[in-house]
Design a protein around this motif. Structure first.
Motif, PDB file in Angstrom:
ATOM      1  N   GLY A 301       0.782  -1.229   0.000  1.00 39.84           N
ATOM      2  CA  GLY A 301       0.000   0.000   0.000  1.00 39.84           C
ATOM      3  C   GLY A 301       0.811   1.274   0.000  1.00 39.84           C
ATOM      4  N   ARG A 302       2.154   1.159   0.085  1.00 43.42           N
ATOM      5  CA  ARG A 302       3.047   2.331   0.006  1.00 43.42           C
ATOM      6  C   ARG A 302       2.715   3.392   1.063  1.00 43.42           C
ATOM      7  NH1 ARG A 302       3.325  -1.101  -3.808  1.00 43.42           N
ATOM      8  NH2 ARG A 302       3.749  -0.572  -5.992  1.00 43.42           N
ATOM      9  N   GLY A 303       2.368   2.951   2.273  1.00 48.14           N
ATOM     10  CA  GLY A 303       2.042   3.910   3.328  1.00 48.14           C
ATOM     11  C   GLY A 303       0.568   4.246   3.418  1.00 48.14           C
ATOM     12  N   TRP A 304      -0.257   3.575   2.629  1.00 50.67           N
ATOM     13  CA  TRP A 304      -1.708   3.748   2.692  1.00 50.67           C
ATOM     14  C   TRP A 304      -2.353   2.407   3.014  1.00 50.67           C
ATOM     15  CZ3 TRP A 304      -4.377   8.357   2.154  1.00 50.67           C
ATOM     16  CH2 TRP A 304      -3.610   9.461   1.739  1.00 50.67           C
ATOM     17  N   TYR A 305      -3.495   2.481   3.689  1.00 49.21           N
ATOM     18  CA  TYR A 305      -4.206   1.259   4.072  1.00 49.21           C
ATOM     19  C   TYR A 305      -5.692   1.415   3.774  1.00 49.21           C
ATOM     20  CZ  TYR A 305      -6.286  -2.447   6.878  1.00 49.21           C
ATOM     21  OH  TYR A 305      -7.020  -3.540   7.289  1.00 49.21           O
ATOM     22  N   TRP A 306      -6.305   0.330   3.309  1.00 49.10           N
ATOM     23  CA  TRP A 306      -7.759   0.270   3.172  1.00 49.10           C
ATOM     24  C   TRP A 306      -8.188  -1.169   3.437  1.00 49.10           C
ATOM     25  CZ3 TRP A 306      -4.297   1.273  -0.727  1.00 49.10           C
ATOM     26  CH2 TRP A 306      -4.133   0.288  -1.710  1.00 49.10           C
ATOM     27  N   PRO A 307      -9.301  -1.367   4.139  1.00 53.86           N
ATOM     28  CA  PRO A 307      -9.785  -2.730   4.377  1.00 53.86           C
ATOM     29  C   PRO A 307     -10.392  -3.301   3.109  1.00 53.86           C
ATOM     30  CG  PRO A 307     -11.346  -1.149   5.253  1.00 53.86           C
ATOM     31  CD  PRO A 307     -10.150  -0.354   4.779  1.00 53.86           C
ATOM     32  N   SER A 308     -10.558  -4.618   3.071  1.00 55.12           N
ATOM     33  CA  SER A 308     -11.086  -5.260   1.866  1.00 55.12           C
ATOM     34  C   SER A 308     -12.500  -4.767   1.537  1.00 55.12           C
ATOM     35  CB  SER A 308     -11.086  -6.780   2.031  1.00 55.12           C
ATOM     36  OG  SER A 308     -11.775  -7.176   3.211  1.00 55.12           O
ATOM     37  N   ALA A 309     -13.279  -4.394   2.556  1.00 48.03           N
ATOM     38  CA  ALA A 309     -14.651  -3.932   2.322  1.00 48.03           C
ATOM     39  C   ALA A 309     -14.701  -2.558   1.665  1.00 48.03           C
ATOM     40  CB  ALA A 309     -15.431  -3.897   3.642  1.00 48.03           C
ATOM     41  N   ALA A 310     -13.573  -1.862   1.573  1.00 46.88           N
ATOM     42  CA  ALA A 310     -13.552  -0.536   0.952  1.00 46.88           C
ATOM     43  C   ALA A 310     -13.842  -0.596  -0.535  1.00 46.88           C
ATOM     44  CB  ALA A 310     -12.201   0.130   1.186  1.00 46.88           C
TER      45      ALA A 310
END
Length: 386
Positions: A301-310
């Motif tokens: 994610g290169r310093g970014w995060y999102w859950p699978s539900a996003a």
């Protein structure tokens, strides 16, 4: 006895607790942290640390899964994510990160949905599974209840070791327009162990255990700023209470079956080593970690995060969260230098808030309370903050 409160005339609710509402209370002798074992075994597979990675493309690439496996944990690939849909995933993530980094948040969310709308390609997913398998670590893949029946044959052919049937909230029977997924029948037909979840209460946890699942996931990966299920659906899982309820279901099922032990895996509101310790103390055997691991340099994610539900096509339940490590500045231009996954898990740490050296913090907590393994630590005393 349950603690019930009245929220209006004729309407009551149960008082529940988050992990931050409880504290571990040492009451035994202390011991050296070198005498503490964090290993656990799920079916035939042994892991040195009780840590799984949330199945999101922001976190688990085949390379990340291999590194986490090498370090003793388990990386879970999203079987319906980008690695199952695109050959150039790194380029797609670069495009997404560049867009959100320039302030195009709404467009980034649309792009995330667009990328996940591409057709799934079994050959790409098989290739990702083969890459992890060739490295010699345990291969785990997540599928949704809606697509479990369709995707599982290809995954079994590719050589998956563990199947994770995972959704925000799931039950023993998923009803849809087509044939319902009966987990008991589905699991009985498989030769690989299945972990299923998430659940939030005793009854559903017990029902999933009765399907033959080797592990039950409690929670849905909630994390402030990243998960928006509460805002979108009004659903919330108080993790301390939910874990304790699932642990009670595990005891009931153990008695019911005469000795079959089903692992309880916590998934939500765990950002620090202290919260990880509290989850185990409440009754979990292991925990799914998302944001805490996404700061690692190996995370795609290169310093970014999102859950699978996003990436849900019509009701996204997650945001893109910037997780670059704010304290480890070392780049020539003053940019953040993200720590390695090994440092996130095993240290050393130079910050006092429990975000680094997660395993070391858990090990020391158990040692301070006098316990030598995870199952013993589930018996530690707890207090509730007023």
């Amino acid at each position: 006895m349950r603690d019930m409160v009245e929220i209006g005339m004729g309407r009551t609710a149960r008082r529940t607790y988050e992990l931050d509402d409880v504290d571990i209370v040492p009451s035994r002798r202390t011991r050296s942290s070198k005498q503490v074992s964090l290993s656990w075994q799920l079916d035939a597979y042994r892991f040195e640390i009780p840590c799984l990675a949330h199945p999101t493309d922001a976190l688990v690439s085949p390379e990340f899964a291999i590194e986490l496996g090498r370090l003793g944990g388990l990386g879970v690939i999203n079987g319906e994510g980008l690695w199952a849909r695109h050959a150039d995933v790194s380029a797609k993530i670069d495009q997404l990160v560049e867009l959100v980094g320039k302030g195009g948040y709404e467009r980034a969310v649309s792009l995330l949905q667009e990328l996940h709308a591409a057709p799934m390609q079994p050959d790409l997913l098989a290739s990702a599974v083969a890459q992890v398998r060739t490295a010699g670590v345990t291969v785990a893949v997540r599928v949704s209840p809606q697509n479990a029946r369709t995707l599982t044959p290809a995954l079994l052919q590719a050589g998956v070791d563990l199947l994770v049937v995972h959704g925000t909230i799931i039950s023993a029977e998923h009803v849809s327009d087509g044939e319902p997924l009966n987990l008991k029948t589905f699991i009985a037909e498989l030769d690989v162990p299945v972990v299923a979840g998430g659940v939030s209460d005793h009854r559903t946890a017990l029902h999933l255990m009765r399907t033959g699942a080797a592990g039950v996931i409690v929670g849905y990966g909630s994390y402030p700023g990243a998960t928006t299920t509460g805002e979108v659906l009004g659903i919330g899982v108080p993790m301390a209470t939910a874990i304790a309820d699932a642990a009670a279901a595990r005891r009931d099922y153990l008695d019911e079956t005469g000795g079959r032990y089903v692992h309880v895996i916590a998934d939500g509101d765990i950002a620090t080593s202290g919260q990880l310790a509290k989850a185990i103390a409440c009754g979990a055997d292991a925990a799914v970690l998302g944001v805490p691991l996404s700061v690692a340099a190996e995370a795609p994610g290169r310093g970014w995060y999102w859950p699978s539900a996003a990436a849900h096509p019509s009701v996204p339940r997650g945001s893109l969260l910037h997780v670059d490590d704010p304290w480890d500045l070392g780049g020539e231009d003053g940019a953040s230098v993200r720590p390695s996954l090994e440092r996130v898990l095993y240290g050393p740490s130079d910050e006092p808030f429990g975000s680094l050296n997660l395993v070391g913090g858990l090990r020391r907590s158990m040692a301070k309370a006098g316990y030598s393994d995870l199952k013993e630590f589930q018996k530690v005393g707890l207090s509730v903050r007023a």
